[in-house]
Motif scaffolding. Structure first.
Motif, PDB file in Angstrom:
ATOM      1  N   GLY A 275       0.760  -1.308   0.040  1.00 13.64           N
ATOM      2  CA  GLY A 275      -0.042   0.011  -0.111  1.00 13.64           C
ATOM      3  C   GLY A 275       0.799   1.316   0.177  1.00 13.64           C
ATOM      4  N   THR A 276       2.021   1.330  -0.189  1.00 14.50           N
ATOM      5  CA  THR A 276       2.849   2.326  -0.289  1.00 14.50           C
ATOM      6  C   THR A 276       2.934   3.165  -1.567  1.00 14.50           C
ATOM      7  N   PHE A 277       2.536   2.556  -2.648  1.00 10.63           N
ATOM      8  CA  PHE A 277       2.583   3.583  -3.822  1.00 10.63           C
ATOM      9  C   PHE A 277       1.725   2.903  -4.954  1.00 10.63           C
ATOM     10  N   GLY A 278       1.253   3.633  -5.926  1.00 10.43           N
ATOM     11  CA  GLY A 278       0.274   3.312  -6.840  1.00 10.43           C
ATOM     12  C   GLY A 278       0.744   2.535  -8.096  1.00 10.43           C
ATOM     13  N   GLU A 279      -0.056   1.828  -8.355  1.00 12.35           N
ATOM     14  CA  GLU A 279       0.318   0.906  -9.765  1.00 12.35           C
ATOM     15  C   GLU A 279      -0.840   1.141 -10.947  1.00 12.35           C
ATOM     16  N   SER A 280      -0.402   1.595 -12.029  1.00 15.57           N
ATOM     17  CA  SER A 280      -1.752   1.961 -12.925  1.00 15.57           C
ATOM     18  C   SER A 280      -1.068   1.709 -14.344  1.00 15.57           C
ATOM     19  N   VAL A 281      -1.798   0.931 -14.918  1.00 12.73           N
ATOM     20  CA  VAL A 281      -1.258   0.519 -16.569  1.00 12.73           C
ATOM     21  C   VAL A 281      -2.709   0.672 -17.472  1.00 12.73           C
TER      22      VAL A 281
ATOM     23  N   SER B   2      -6.347  10.710  -3.904  1.00  9.51           N
ATOM     24  CA  SER B   2      -6.314  12.066  -3.690  1.00  9.51           C
ATOM     25  C   SER B   2      -7.216  13.125  -4.802  1.00  9.51           C
ATOM     26  N   GLY B   3      -8.070  12.343  -5.336  1.00  7.00           N
ATOM     27  CA  GLY B   3      -9.010  13.049  -6.160  1.00  7.00           C
ATOM     28  C   GLY B   3      -9.826  12.103  -7.212  1.00  7.00           C
TER      29      GLY B   3
ATOM     30  N   TYR C 216      -5.205   6.736 -22.815  1.00  7.98           N
ATOM     31  CA  TYR C 216      -5.230   6.634 -21.383  1.00  7.98           C
ATOM     32  C   TYR C 216      -3.937   6.433 -20.724  1.00  7.98           C
ATOM     33  N   THR C 217      -2.884   7.036 -21.244  1.00  5.57           N
ATOM     34  CA  THR C 217      -1.469   7.094 -20.697  1.00  5.57           C
ATOM     35  C   THR C 217      -1.142   8.219 -19.871  1.00  5.57           C
ATOM     36  N   SER C 218      -1.872   9.122 -20.257  1.00  2.00           N
ATOM     37  CA  SER C 218      -1.763  10.637 -19.339  1.00  2.00           C
ATOM     38  C   SER C 218      -2.905  11.083 -18.881  1.00  2.00           C
ATOM     39  N   ILE C 219      -2.728  12.130 -17.936  1.00  2.35           N
ATOM     40  CA  ILE C 219      -3.996  12.663 -17.356  1.00  2.35           C
ATOM     41  C   ILE C 219      -4.208  14.155 -17.827  1.00  2.35           C
ATOM     42  N   ASP C 220      -5.581  14.167 -17.994  1.00  2.00           N
ATOM     43  CA  ASP C 220      -6.323  15.221 -18.568  1.00  2.00           C
ATOM     44  C   ASP C 220      -6.214  16.513 -17.469  1.00  2.00           C
ATOM     45  N   PHE C 221      -6.833  16.174 -16.493  1.00  2.00           N
ATOM     46  CA  PHE C 221      -7.164  17.038 -15.115  1.00  2.00           C
ATOM     47  C   PHE C 221      -7.435  16.018 -13.982  1.00  2.00           C
ATOM     48  N   THR C 222      -7.252  16.626 -12.947  1.00  2.00           N
ATOM     49  CA  THR C 222      -7.523  16.129 -11.582  1.00  2.00           C
ATOM     50  C   THR C 222      -8.550  17.007 -10.726  1.00  2.00           C
ATOM     51  N   MET C 223      -9.427  16.481 -10.150  1.00  2.00           N
ATOM     52  CA  MET C 223     -10.463  17.088  -9.292  1.00  2.00           C
ATOM     53  C   MET C 223      -9.960  16.712  -8.099  1.00  2.00           C
ATOM     54  N   ALA C 224      -9.254  17.507  -7.304  1.00  2.00           N
ATOM     55  CA  ALA C 224      -8.783  17.297  -6.176  1.00  2.00           C
ATOM     56  C   ALA C 224      -9.753  16.954  -4.928  1.00  2.00           C
ATOM     57  N   PHE C 225      -9.339  16.089  -3.932  1.00  2.00           N
ATOM     58  CA  PHE C 225     -10.064  15.862  -2.851  1.00  2.00           C
ATOM     59  C   PHE C 225      -9.119  15.526  -1.654  1.00  2.00           C
ATOM     60  N   PRO C 226      -9.288  15.680  -0.494  1.00  2.00           N
ATOM     61  CA  PRO C 226      -8.279  15.575   0.538  1.00  2.00           C
ATOM     62  C   PRO C 226      -7.935  14.161   0.407  1.00  2.00           C
ATOM     63  N   GLN C 227      -6.599  13.834   0.898  1.00  2.00           N
ATOM     64  CA  GLN C 227      -5.777  12.672   0.691  1.00  2.00           C
ATOM     65  C   GLN C 227      -6.589  11.389   1.741  1.00  2.00           C
ATOM     66  N   LEU C 228      -6.720  10.127   0.860  1.00  2.00           N
ATOM     67  CA  LEU C 228      -7.330   9.225   1.805  1.00  2.00           C
ATOM     68  C   LEU C 228      -6.242   8.559   2.471  1.00  2.00           C
ATOM     69  N   LEU C 229      -6.321   8.034   3.566  1.00  2.00           N
ATOM     70  CA  LEU C 229      -5.506   7.293   4.507  1.00  2.00           C
ATOM     71  C   LEU C 229      -5.328   5.857   4.327  1.00  2.00           C
TER      72      LEU C 229
ATOM     73  N   THR D  31     -18.083   8.385  -3.818  1.00  2.00           N
ATOM     74  CA  THR D  31     -18.027   8.240  -2.381  1.00  2.00           C
ATOM     75  C   THR D  31     -16.284   7.901  -2.039  1.00  2.00           C
ATOM     76  N   ARG D  32     -16.041   8.182  -0.600  1.00  2.00           N
ATOM     77  CA  ARG D  32     -14.630   8.028  -0.227  1.00  2.00           C
ATOM     78  C   ARG D  32     -14.580   7.481   1.296  1.00  2.00           C
ATOM     79  N   VAL D  33     -15.749   6.804   1.605  1.00  2.00           N
ATOM     80  CA  VAL D  33     -15.929   6.093   2.638  1.00  2.00           C
ATOM     81  C   VAL D  33     -15.448   6.529   3.792  1.00  2.00           C
ATOM     82  N   LEU D  34     -14.325   6.721   4.256  1.00  2.00           N
ATOM     83  CA  LEU D  34     -13.920   7.276   5.582  1.00  2.00           C
ATOM     84  C   LEU D  34     -12.374   7.602   5.644  1.00  2.00           C
ATOM     85  N   SER D  35     -11.731   8.092   6.780  1.00  4.03           N
ATOM     86  CA  SER D  35     -10.449   8.547   6.875  1.00  4.03           C
ATOM     87  C   SER D  35      -9.784   9.421   5.926  1.00  4.03           C
TER      88      SER D  35
END
Length: 405
Positions: free
Chosen positions: A132-138, A180-181, A189-202, A220-224
């Motif tokens: 859970g330390t970093f994201g993986e996206s392909v 984070s959003g 789908y290899t790059s991000i157009d834009f991000t709608m930011a939210f508080p970081q989930l823990l 939905t962002r569940v909790l934490s």
């Protein structure tokens, strides 16, 4: 499977698949039952013969741990391996397709969410490292042989247990709910157009759904979250951008970690289910779901739905001990809204979790007069049954896309 037909015959056959009265197109579903039976399940007609619909085990390797899942048009089923960097492709409708796509070198596993774009060309696999330390996206280009795997820039991180963090706009853009959003990506789908930011989930996940016409996004962002925020569903209207403003739909005081959600065909209602209870007390009933109707604002009413008694409250088992039944991690509704399936968060191998809990099938979920809910046990054979810690997908209702062969 249409290779031997002339173009008109093929067109006619495809048209029949998506006519409103064609049950196979409207009903067919797949489910994954990680940590219960740990199977991939195909349900050709899940509305028929309830609570015992026809279920067919999908042939997967003995060591497979199916979790994320998706249909690719009407051609094939895809299952993502929770522990290994593999996607399993299996044909439907008589197809003999059986292929494993390796994500080695790009991902350490295929946990998180698997989703296929509306054209059927691209599959997005977005999760995180096993610790859970970093994201993986392909993104996987399924039109190539062998399929081409590419990294998505910026390392989006979807929690490994979240199977519904990606939804597609009707124009093909992917909306990815991550720690984070909400990031929006256009093909390929290899790059991000834009991000709608939210508080970081823990610790918890985020899920998102678009209305079928693409005019409204629900999150939905569940909790934490890292800063105090309103507990409830969040929504924003098109056009979407990095500066989009979200409206909170505050949940009642006794409603806790909201996760899976679906949108009605007309976009005027949503159903959202509870996934977790809040720490430190974790007090209350886990398995709950609510219907919310437009207008979507700070006063939107949460109408609780009645669920089968066998999957609610202190009616489940952990070994030989009674336990509060699990909440839900994934929800899907079919194209004509005649069936909603709630699943996930059941585990026969994790201490403190409910064992072998049935899924919930709700007929006419948005119709107060016709709605009915049943518990449906998932799995085949002599092994452990149960809905598992997995997901569910319905066959897409539209198969007319550029490049269909």
């Amino acid at each position: 499977m249409f290779a031997q037909q002339n173009p008109f015959a093929r067109w006619l056959a495809l048209a029949l698949l998506v006519l409103p009265g064609t049950s196979w197109a409207n009903e067919a579903a797949i489910m994954s039952t990680l940590e219960d039976g740990t199977q991939g399940i195909f349900l050709p007609t899940p509305l028929q013969n309830l609570p015992n619909p026809t279920q067919q085990a999908v042939a997967l390797p003995n060591d497979a741990q199916p979790h994320g899942l998706a249909f690719r048009l009407d051609r094939e089923m895809l299952f993502a391996d929770f522990a290994q960097a593999k996607l399993y492709r299996r044909g439907i409708g008589g197809s003999s397709l059986s292929e494993t796509v390796s994500l080695n070198g790009f991902r350490n596993s295929a946990n998180g969410t698997l989703a296929v774009d509306p054209s059927g060309r691209y599959a997005l696999s977005i999760g995180e490292s096993s610790n859970g330390t970093f994201g993986e996206s392909v993104v996987v280009d399924l039109s190539m042989q062998p399929p081409q795997v590419s990294t998505i820039a910026a390392g989006l991180q979807v929690k490994q247990f979240v199977t519904a963090a990606i939804d597609f706009h009707r124009d093909g853009r992917a909306f990815v709910c991550h720690r984070s959003g909400v990031s929006v990506l256009s093909a390929p789908y290899t790059s991000i157009d834009f991000t709608m930011a939210f508080p970081q989930l823990l610790q918890s996940g985020s899920q998102c759904r678009l209305s079928p016409d693409g005019s409204r996004l629900f999150v939905t962002r569940v909790l934490s979250e890292s800063v105090p925020t309103v507990n409830g569903v969040r929504t924003s209207a098109a056009p979407f951008s990095a500066s989009s403003v979200f409206i909170d739909l505050p949940a009642p005081a006794d409603v806790q970690g909201l996760g899976p959600l679906v949108v009605s065909p007309d976009g005027q209602a949503i159903i959202v289910a509870q996934q977790f209870l809040f720490p430190p007390l974790f007090a209350g009933v886990k398995a709950r779901a609510w219907l919310l109707r437009a207008p979507f604002n700070g006063s939107t009413f949460y109408q609780e739905l009645s669920l089968p008694a066998s999957v609610v409250g202190n009616n489940c088992l952990d070994g030989n001990q009674t336990i509060d039944c699990a909440g839900f991690e994934h929800a899907e509704v079919n194209a004509n809204a005649t069936l909603l399936i709630l699943t996930g968060n059941s585990s026969s191998i994790t201490a403190g979790a409910s064992d072998s809990v049935p899924a919930v099938f709700i007929r006419s979920p948005f119709n107060d007069a016709l709605r009915s809910a049943q518990a449906v046990q998932i799995g085949t054979g002599a092994g452990t049954l149960g809905r598992g810690a997995g997901g569910v997908r319905f066959l897409p209702s539209v198969v007319f896309r550029n490049g269909f062969e």
